[in-house]
Design a protein around this motif. Structure first.
Motif, PDB file in Angstrom:
ATOM      1  N   GLN A  66       0.835  -1.199   0.000  1.00  0.00           N
ATOM      2  CA  GLN A  66       0.000   0.000   0.000  1.00  0.00           C
ATOM      3  C   GLN A  66       0.870   1.248   0.000  1.00  0.00           C
ATOM      4  O   GLN A  66       1.891   1.301   0.664  1.00  0.00           O
ATOM      5  CB  GLN A  66      -0.886   0.030   1.237  1.00  0.00           C
ATOM      6  CG  GLN A  66      -1.895  -1.081   1.323  1.00  0.00           C
ATOM      7  CD  GLN A  66      -2.708  -0.964   2.591  1.00  0.00           C
ATOM      8  OE1 GLN A  66      -3.255   0.083   2.886  1.00  0.00           O
ATOM      9  NE2 GLN A  66      -2.768  -2.047   3.347  1.00  0.00           N
ATOM     10  N   VAL A  67       0.431   2.272  -0.748  1.00  0.00           N
ATOM     11  CA  VAL A  67       1.054   3.591  -0.704  1.00  0.00           C
ATOM     12  C   VAL A  67       0.071   4.488   0.027  1.00  0.00           C
ATOM     13  O   VAL A  67      -1.091   4.618  -0.377  1.00  0.00           O
ATOM     14  CB  VAL A  67       1.346   4.124  -2.123  1.00  0.00           C
ATOM     15  CG1 VAL A  67       1.929   5.527  -2.053  1.00  0.00           C
ATOM     16  CG2 VAL A  67       2.289   3.190  -2.861  1.00  0.00           C
ATOM     17  N   LEU A  68       0.528   5.094   1.128  1.00  0.00           N
ATOM     18  CA  LEU A  68      -0.341   5.883   1.999  1.00  0.00           C
ATOM     19  C   LEU A  68       0.080   7.345   2.028  1.00  0.00           C
ATOM     20  O   LEU A  68       1.265   7.667   1.943  1.00  0.00           O
ATOM     21  CB  LEU A  68      -0.292   5.333   3.429  1.00  0.00           C
ATOM     22  CG  LEU A  68      -0.522   3.836   3.618  1.00  0.00           C
ATOM     23  CD1 LEU A  68      -0.234   3.446   5.055  1.00  0.00           C
ATOM     24  CD2 LEU A  68      -1.939   3.467   3.229  1.00  0.00           C
ATOM     25  N   LEU A  69      -0.913   8.220   2.185  1.00  0.00           N
ATOM     26  CA  LEU A  69      -0.672   9.637   2.409  1.00  0.00           C
ATOM     27  C   LEU A  69      -1.561  10.043   3.574  1.00  0.00           C
ATOM     28  O   LEU A  69      -2.785   9.940   3.481  1.00  0.00           O
ATOM     29  CB  LEU A  69      -0.999  10.457   1.164  1.00  0.00           C
ATOM     30  CG  LEU A  69      -0.732  11.949   1.271  1.00  0.00           C
ATOM     31  CD1 LEU A  69       0.762  12.210   1.428  1.00  0.00           C
ATOM     32  CD2 LEU A  69      -1.235  12.667   0.038  1.00  0.00           C
ATOM     33  N   SER A  70      -0.946  10.409   4.676  1.00  0.00           N
ATOM     34  CA  SER A  70      -1.673  10.752   5.910  1.00  0.00           C
ATOM     35  C   SER A  70      -2.576   9.607   6.347  1.00  0.00           C
ATOM     36  O   SER A  70      -3.707   9.837   6.796  1.00  0.00           O
ATOM     37  CB  SER A  70      -2.483  12.039   5.723  1.00  0.00           C
ATOM     38  OG  SER A  70      -1.638  13.105   5.392  1.00  0.00           O
ATOM     39  N   GLY A  71      -2.133   8.377   6.179  1.00  0.00           N
ATOM     40  CA  GLY A  71      -2.884   7.207   6.620  1.00  0.00           C
ATOM     41  C   GLY A  71      -3.939   6.716   5.658  1.00  0.00           C
ATOM     42  O   GLY A  71      -4.574   5.695   5.894  1.00  0.00           O
ATOM     43  N   THR A  72      -4.152   7.424   4.550  1.00  0.00           N
ATOM     44  CA  THR A  72      -5.146   7.033   3.551  1.00  0.00           C
ATOM     45  C   THR A  72      -4.450   6.410   2.356  1.00  0.00           C
ATOM     46  O   THR A  72      -3.461   6.958   1.854  1.00  0.00           O
ATOM     47  CB  THR A  72      -5.962   8.256   3.085  1.00  0.00           C
ATOM     48  OG1 THR A  72      -6.567   8.866   4.216  1.00  0.00           O
ATOM     49  CG2 THR A  72      -7.031   7.860   2.081  1.00  0.00           C
ATOM     50  N   GLN A  73      -4.954   5.268   1.866  1.00  0.00           N
ATOM     51  CA  GLN A  73      -4.337   4.621   0.717  1.00  0.00           C
ATOM     52  C   GLN A  73      -4.601   5.440  -0.540  1.00  0.00           C
ATOM     53  O   GLN A  73      -5.734   5.747  -0.885  1.00  0.00           O
ATOM     54  CB  GLN A  73      -4.869   3.212   0.527  1.00  0.00           C
ATOM     55  CG  GLN A  73      -4.153   2.485  -0.587  1.00  0.00           C
ATOM     56  CD  GLN A  73      -4.541   1.026  -0.730  1.00  0.00           C
ATOM     57  OE1 GLN A  73      -5.307   0.509   0.063  1.00  0.00           O
ATOM     58  NE2 GLN A  73      -3.998   0.375  -1.733  1.00  0.00           N
ATOM     59  N   VAL A  74      -3.495   5.816  -1.234  1.00  0.00           N
ATOM     60  CA  VAL A  74      -3.590   6.589  -2.469  1.00  0.00           C
ATOM     61  C   VAL A  74      -2.992   5.844  -3.656  1.00  0.00           C
ATOM     62  O   VAL A  74      -2.996   6.343  -4.775  1.00  0.00           O
ATOM     63  CB  VAL A  74      -2.916   7.976  -2.329  1.00  0.00           C
ATOM     64  CG1 VAL A  74      -3.639   8.821  -1.302  1.00  0.00           C
ATOM     65  CG2 VAL A  74      -1.440   7.844  -1.993  1.00  0.00           C
ATOM     66  N   GLY A  75      -2.458   4.639  -3.402  1.00  0.00           N
ATOM     67  CA  GLY A  75      -1.861   3.888  -4.491  1.00  0.00           C
ATOM     68  C   GLY A  75      -1.351   2.538  -4.050  1.00  0.00           C
ATOM     69  O   GLY A  75      -1.560   2.116  -2.914  1.00  0.00           O
ATOM     70  N   VAL A  76      -0.669   1.884  -4.993  1.00  0.00           N
ATOM     71  CA  VAL A  76      -0.130   0.553  -4.758  1.00  0.00           C
ATOM     72  C   VAL A  76       1.278   0.493  -5.338  1.00  0.00           C
ATOM     73  O   VAL A  76       1.509   0.916  -6.471  1.00  0.00           O
ATOM     74  CB  VAL A  76      -1.016  -0.520  -5.430  1.00  0.00           C
ATOM     75  CG1 VAL A  76      -0.412  -1.903  -5.277  1.00  0.00           C
ATOM     76  CG2 VAL A  76      -2.416  -0.497  -4.871  1.00  0.00           C
ATOM     77  N   SER A  77       2.208  -0.034  -4.561  1.00  0.00           N
ATOM     78  CA  SER A  77       3.568  -0.287  -5.035  1.00  0.00           C
ATOM     79  C   SER A  77       3.563  -1.670  -5.681  1.00  0.00           C
ATOM     80  O   SER A  77       3.119  -2.633  -5.072  1.00  0.00           O
ATOM     81  CB  SER A  77       4.544  -0.251  -3.860  1.00  0.00           C
ATOM     82  OG  SER A  77       5.794  -0.774  -4.247  1.00  0.00           O
ATOM     83  N   ILE A  78       4.064  -1.750  -6.911  1.00  0.00           N
ATOM     84  CA  ILE A  78       4.003  -3.024  -7.622  1.00  0.00           C
ATOM     85  C   ILE A  78       5.374  -3.630  -7.870  1.00  0.00           C
ATOM     86  O   ILE A  78       5.510  -4.573  -8.629  1.00  0.00           O
ATOM     87  CB  ILE A  78       3.229  -2.890  -8.946  1.00  0.00           C
ATOM     88  CG1 ILE A  78       3.835  -1.808  -9.830  1.00  0.00           C
ATOM     89  CG2 ILE A  78       1.780  -2.599  -8.678  1.00  0.00           C
ATOM     90  CD1 ILE A  78       3.179  -1.689 -11.191  1.00  0.00           C
TER      91      ILE A  78
END
Length: 88
Positions: free
Chosen positions: A13-25
């Motif tokens: 998971q890619v998080l910004l301020s605890g919210t998921q904003v993307g995925v590392s693949i």
């Protein structure tokens, strides 16, 4: 940092301020940059170069680790191999 060696792709998971904003693949070590780099799919609203995010490495229910990361534009390293030979 050790890179995990497991079969198949790893999705983190890619998080910004605890919210998921993307995925590392995927991730790898870059000898040219002397750093770990990762290819990620990020919501365009948060994909501006310089945005600081957190990659939550590991599967849910297992040991997970937060890794600080910064969004960068591709290519990560300037390509000096190509030049305009038509100009004097």
């Amino acid at each position: 940092m050790e890179l995990p060696r497991r079969r198949g792709p790893g999705f983190d998971q890619v998080l910004l301020s605890g919210t998921q904003v993307g995925v590392s693949i995927g991730r790898t070590l870059s000898p040219c940059l002397r750093a770990t780099i990762s290819l990620c799919v990020i919501d365009p609203a948060y994909a501006a170069p310089g945005t600081e995010v957190t990659v939550l490495r590991g599967r849910p229910g297992t040991s997970q680790r937060e890794i600080r990361a910064t969004v960068a534009a591709l290519p990560l390293k300037p390509d000096h191999r190509r030049s305009d030979v038509s100009k004097p």
